[in-house]
Write a protein that holds these residues in place. Sequence first.
Motif, PDB file in Angstrom:
ATOM      1  N   ASP A 248       0.838  -1.200   0.000  1.00 35.27           N
ATOM      2  CA  ASP A 248       0.000   0.000   0.000  1.00 35.27           C
ATOM      3  C   ASP A 248       0.874   1.250   0.000  1.00 35.27           C
ATOM      4  OD1 ASP A 248      -2.382  -1.435   0.068  1.00 35.27           O
ATOM      5  OD2 ASP A 248      -2.327  -1.597   2.266  1.00 35.27           O
ATOM      6  N   LEU A 249       0.268   2.365  -0.395  1.00 36.95           N
ATOM      7  CA  LEU A 249       1.004   3.620  -0.420  1.00 36.95           C
ATOM      8  C   LEU A 249       1.338   4.093   0.992  1.00 36.95           C
ATOM      9  CD1 LEU A 249      -0.958   5.604  -3.152  1.00 36.95           C
ATOM     10  CD2 LEU A 249       1.259   4.473  -3.405  1.00 36.95           C
ATOM     11  N   PHE A 250       2.522   4.684   1.146  1.00 37.34           N
ATOM     12  CA  PHE A 250       2.898   5.292   2.421  1.00 37.34           C
ATOM     13  C   PHE A 250       2.257   6.677   2.518  1.00 37.34           C
ATOM     14  CE2 PHE A 250       6.516   2.375   1.721  1.00 37.34           C
ATOM     15  CZ  PHE A 250       6.476   1.679   2.922  1.00 37.34           C
ATOM     16  N   PRO A 251       2.136   7.205   3.732  1.00 36.02           N
ATOM     17  CA  PRO A 251       1.579   8.554   3.879  1.00 36.02           C
ATOM     18  C   PRO A 251       2.386   9.568   3.086  1.00 36.02           C
ATOM     19  CG  PRO A 251       1.736   7.445   6.005  1.00 36.02           C
ATOM     20  CD  PRO A 251       2.458   6.574   5.030  1.00 36.02           C
ATOM     21  N   PRO A 252       1.734  10.582   2.533  1.00 33.71           N
ATOM     22  CA  PRO A 252       2.459  11.602   1.747  1.00 33.71           C
ATOM     23  C   PRO A 252       3.472  12.335   2.613  1.00 33.71           C
ATOM     24  CG  PRO A 252       0.213  12.308   2.202  1.00 33.71           C
ATOM     25  CD  PRO A 252       0.297  10.873   2.614  1.00 33.71           C
ATOM     26  N   PRO A 253       4.618  12.699   2.031  1.00 33.48           N
ATOM     27  CA  PRO A 253       5.683  13.335   2.807  1.00 33.48           C
ATOM     28  C   PRO A 253       5.489  14.846   2.942  1.00 33.48           C
ATOM     29  CG  PRO A 253       6.404  13.044   0.563  1.00 33.48           C
ATOM     30  CD  PRO A 253       5.025  12.453   0.633  1.00 33.48           C
ATOM     31  N   GLN A 254       6.207  15.420   3.878  1.00 31.97           N
ATOM     32  CA  GLN A 254       6.287  16.857   4.035  1.00 31.97           C
ATOM     33  C   GLN A 254       7.625  17.328   3.474  1.00 31.97           C
ATOM     34  OE1 GLN A 254       3.811  18.853   5.209  1.00 31.97           O
ATOM     35  NE2 GLN A 254       2.576  16.985   5.306  1.00 31.97           N
ATOM     36  N   PRO A 255       7.631  18.411   2.683  1.00 28.51           N
ATOM     37  CA  PRO A 255       8.905  18.886   2.121  1.00 28.51           C
ATOM     38  C   PRO A 255       9.843  19.381   3.218  1.00 28.51           C
ATOM     39  CG  PRO A 255       7.167  20.475   1.725  1.00 28.51           C
ATOM     40  CD  PRO A 255       6.495  19.253   2.277  1.00 28.51           C
ATOM     41  N   ILE A 256      11.115  19.092   3.050  1.00 26.02           N
ATOM     42  CA  ILE A 256      12.155  19.551   3.977  1.00 26.02           C
ATOM     43  C   ILE A 256      13.314  20.087   3.143  1.00 26.02           C
ATOM     44  CG2 ILE A 256      13.823  18.879   5.750  1.00 26.02           C
ATOM     45  CD1 ILE A 256      11.922  16.641   6.539  1.00 26.02           C
ATOM     46  N   PRO A 257      13.666  21.380   3.360  1.00 27.01           N
ATOM     47  CA  PRO A 257      12.945  22.387   4.147  1.00 27.01           C
ATOM     48  C   PRO A 257      11.608  22.744   3.480  1.00 27.01           C
ATOM     49  CG  PRO A 257      14.704  23.397   2.894  1.00 27.01           C
ATOM     50  CD  PRO A 257      14.865  21.921   2.700  1.00 27.01           C
ATOM     51  N   ARG A 258      10.860  23.608   4.087  1.00 26.50           N
ATOM     52  CA  ARG A 258       9.529  23.916   3.560  1.00 26.50           C
ATOM     53  C   ARG A 258       9.595  24.474   2.147  1.00 26.50           C
ATOM     54  NH1 ARG A 258       8.788  25.421   9.015  1.00 26.50           N
ATOM     55  NH2 ARG A 258       9.474  27.548   8.551  1.00 26.50           N
TER      56      ARG A 258
END
Length: 389
Positions: free
Chosen positions: A12-22
Amino acid sequence: MSRPLIRIPYTDLFPPPQPIPRTANSLPGAVAALQEFLLSPTPRDRNLPGSTVVLTGAGLSVSSGLSDYRGTNGTYRKNKTYRPIYYHEFLANHEARKRYWARSFLGWGALRGAGPNAGHYAVRDLWRMGLVGRVVTQNVDSFHAKAHPELSTLELHGYLRAVVCVTCRNEMAREEMQGELARLNPRWDEFLRAAVTEGAHAIRTNPDGDAEVPGAPYTTFRYPACPTCLRDPPDAGGERATVEVDGDGAWSPTSTAGILKPAVVMFGENIADRVKQAAEEAIDGAGRLLVLATSLATYSAWRLAKRAKDRGMPIAIVNMGGVRGEEAFFADLDPNQTGAHGVRVDMSTDVVLPALVKELQQNPFRRPLAVEAQGKEVPKEAVFRDMVK
């Protein structure tokens, strides 16, 4: 085929990521963050040429026309019933081998006709700039070797360009194997030629090089015996092994040796200790880790990223979609850091990497101190030992 005892992990797909840095949520921001990541001294004080090790996965070859496993349009998403053949099945079951080689026969042309894309060549360019020193890939398509033959690449899961005998361990070129499969299966060869000629060969090829035609009579398929074992049957447990073929040279189930398999690590098969050790040495000898186009769902890849994290190495991940346990790789990062200590980009590598290379080429950067102090150019031969053969 019986129900497998080994579960395919994380389909299954993993949770969507957060960009680092923003700011890495845009292409310019991602390029700027990756620049800082590659050019900054590392906490391990290894400001050496090529101190970045690159770890790549199936997503890197999507733009070459191959599918990945766990992406939005990957094999496990598009075909819920798909599962690869398991190593124990391949060894024990003549019918399973027929099915494998039939599917491989159909899929080989697509893999053979494909090649490296902009992402692979960008890795080459980063090496030429002295920013990348080693590559570890999970991919079995040999595109890295084609794109940058001077930069040795550790193929963690083997390669499809050859087949290997499970008894004597001698190899045969996959292209030679294809010729033998065509000779032994003229009706299958006729079908494949007709499909290609008519432009109907739109068979989706999986990352491991196989393809499927629904309803195909796999039980009719034949495959050759290892020519070395056929000429000189080896000893097995103190007794002479038996290698028998039919009148055309196809392997006979009365044989006790001479089975050819792809030179890849199949599901359920262990990676050779020498390859594991070389992968660990690649991590231990680097200052930072750049992860490209992989969800790290397989343990063999995830453990390398975990090893890098445990050693205090900065990690950058460029992958469309989530990654296994990625929050741990960026734990305790200063929210104000701009890329030197960690980067997460949710974009395609064939977009981000060429843009990164272009920016680095247009805005010359100071060479690593170790290179300047020695008055030497970046070496043309990689120091990482070649595990290809």
